[in-house]
Design a protein around this motif. Structure first.
Motif, PDB file in Angstrom:
ATOM      1  N   TYR A 116       2.437   1.738  -3.339  1.00  0.00           N
ATOM      2  CA  TYR A 116       1.456   2.231  -4.297  1.00  0.00           C
ATOM      3  C   TYR A 116       1.234   3.736  -4.134  1.00  0.00           C
ATOM      4  CZ  TYR A 116      -2.947   3.301  -6.533  1.00  0.00           C
ATOM      5  OH  TYR A 116      -3.911   3.907  -7.297  1.00  0.00           O
ATOM      6  N   PHE A 117       0.931   4.175  -2.910  1.00  0.00           N
ATOM      7  CA  PHE A 117       0.640   5.595  -2.692  1.00  0.00           C
ATOM      8  C   PHE A 117       1.854   6.483  -2.971  1.00  0.00           C
ATOM      9  CE2 PHE A 117      -2.910   3.797  -0.194  1.00  0.00           C
ATOM     10  CZ  PHE A 117      -3.940   4.380  -0.908  1.00  0.00           C
ATOM     11  N   CYS A 118       3.026   6.038  -2.549  1.00  0.00           N
ATOM     12  CA  CYS A 118       4.243   6.816  -2.828  1.00  0.00           C
ATOM     13  C   CYS A 118       4.500   6.879  -4.335  1.00  0.00           C
ATOM     14  CB  CYS A 118       5.448   6.213  -2.114  1.00  0.00           C
ATOM     15  SG  CYS A 118       5.410   6.414  -0.323  1.00  0.00           S
ATOM     16  N   SER A 119       4.283   5.767  -5.012  1.00  0.00           N
ATOM     17  CA  SER A 119       4.476   5.734  -6.464  1.00  0.00           C
ATOM     18  C   SER A 119       3.547   6.723  -7.166  1.00  0.00           C
ATOM     19  CB  SER A 119       4.236   4.324  -7.013  1.00  0.00           C
ATOM     20  OG  SER A 119       5.210   3.441  -6.538  1.00  0.00           O
ATOM     21  N   VAL A 120       2.277   6.750  -6.755  1.00  0.00           N
ATOM     22  CA  VAL A 120       1.306   7.664  -7.369  1.00  0.00           C
ATOM     23  C   VAL A 120       1.753   9.115  -7.164  1.00  0.00           C
ATOM     24  CG1 VAL A 120      -1.052   8.562  -7.186  1.00  0.00           C
ATOM     25  CG2 VAL A 120      -0.651   6.097  -7.256  1.00  0.00           C
ATOM     26  N   VAL A 121       2.174   9.449  -5.943  1.00  0.00           N
ATOM     27  CA  VAL A 121       2.619  10.820  -5.652  1.00  0.00           C
ATOM     28  C   VAL A 121       3.753  11.220  -6.587  1.00  0.00           C
ATOM     29  CG1 VAL A 121       3.850  12.239  -3.943  1.00  0.00           C
ATOM     30  CG2 VAL A 121       1.865  10.882  -3.245  1.00  0.00           C
ATOM     31  N   LYS A 135       5.840   7.632   9.977  1.00  0.00           N
ATOM     32  CA  LYS A 135       4.622   6.965   9.492  1.00  0.00           C
ATOM     33  C   LYS A 135       3.582   7.021  10.600  1.00  0.00           C
ATOM     34  CE  LYS A 135       6.603   3.400   6.489  1.00  0.00           C
ATOM     35  NZ  LYS A 135       6.736   1.949   6.335  1.00  0.00           N
ATOM     36  N   GLU A 164       5.765  14.653  -0.375  1.00  0.00           N
ATOM     37  CA  GLU A 164       6.137  15.388  -1.581  1.00  0.00           C
ATOM     38  C   GLU A 164       7.051  16.573  -1.250  1.00  0.00           C
ATOM     39  OE1 GLU A 164       3.744  18.250  -4.609  1.00  0.00           O
ATOM     40  OE2 GLU A 164       2.804  16.320  -4.171  1.00  0.00           O
ATOM     41  N   ASP A 166       0.836  -1.206   0.000  1.00  0.00           N
ATOM     42  CA  ASP A 166       0.000   0.000   0.000  1.00  0.00           C
ATOM     43  C   ASP A 166       0.870   1.255   0.000  1.00  0.00           C
ATOM     44  OD1 ASP A 166      -2.369  -1.440  -0.021  1.00  0.00           O
ATOM     45  OD2 ASP A 166      -2.542  -1.444   2.173  1.00  0.00           O
ATOM     46  N   ILE A 167       1.903   1.262   0.828  1.00  0.00           N
ATOM     47  CA  ILE A 167       2.790   2.423   0.880  1.00  0.00           C
ATOM     48  C   ILE A 167       3.513   2.599  -0.453  1.00  0.00           C
ATOM     49  CG2 ILE A 167       4.911   3.331   1.933  1.00  0.00           C
ATOM     50  CD1 ILE A 167       3.773   2.400   4.615  1.00  0.00           C
ATOM     51  N   ASP A 200       1.570  12.303   5.835  1.00  0.00           N
ATOM     52  CA  ASP A 200       0.692  12.977   4.906  1.00  0.00           C
ATOM     53  C   ASP A 200       1.384  12.984   3.538  1.00  0.00           C
ATOM     54  OD1 ASP A 200       0.240  15.865   3.616  1.00  0.00           O
ATOM     55  OD2 ASP A 200      -1.551  15.299   4.754  1.00  0.00           O
ATOM     56  N   LEU A 201       0.642  12.718   2.484  1.00  0.00           N
ATOM     57  CA  LEU A 201       1.250  12.650   1.150  1.00  0.00           C
ATOM     58  C   LEU A 201       1.845  13.990   0.727  1.00  0.00           C
ATOM     59  CD1 LEU A 201      -1.224  10.272  -0.719  1.00  0.00           C
ATOM     60  CD2 LEU A 201       0.959   9.723   0.370  1.00  0.00           C
TER      61      LEU A 201
END
Length: 120
Positions: A16-21, A103, A111, A13-14, A106-107
């Motif tokens: 995935y979210f980091c990749s999207v950012v 952890k 960033e 999950d991490i 916040d995304l």
């Protein structure tokens, strides 16, 4: 020129979210679920910045960061250590990391921390 980030975490999950950012910031994202052969992984990825979990399987975040910072060729790549550890600032200092993120993070904080390191 497109920047590259190497994200090392065994939590899908991490990753995935980091990749999207970072993909939204037009980075090339390379991820790994372990820190074995950290020097070879980093040389192959040739990242502009590294995000590494403290509890990554293999060497772990602190030891992996220490290896990177001891390597003449790779020591100038910014490394952000991230973890839920309460003593994260001390761990990041021990590792020689350039920064840290607690952890859950916040995304936007992820960033801004990464982009600030790339400007320094």
């Amino acid at each position: 020129m497109k920047r590259t980030i190497l994200i090392l975490d065994d939590d899908e999950d991490i990753l995935y979210f980091c990749s999207v950012v970072f993909e939204n910031l037009d980075f090339t994202v390379i991820s790994s679920s372990h820190s074995k052969d950290i020097i070879a992984q980093v040389k192959q990825a040739n990242p502009d910045i590294i995000l590494i979990d403290n509890w990554i399987p293999g060497l772990g975040g602190v030891k992996a960061t220490q290896e990177l910072k001891a390597n003449e060729e790779l020591r100038n790549i910014p490394v952000i250590l991230f973890s839920a550890n309460s003593n994260l600032p001390a761990l990041a200092e021990e590792a020689g990391a350039d920064g840290y993120l607690k952890k859950p993070f916040d995304l936007d904080e992820l960033e801004s921390t990464a982009l600030k390191m790339l400007k320094d």
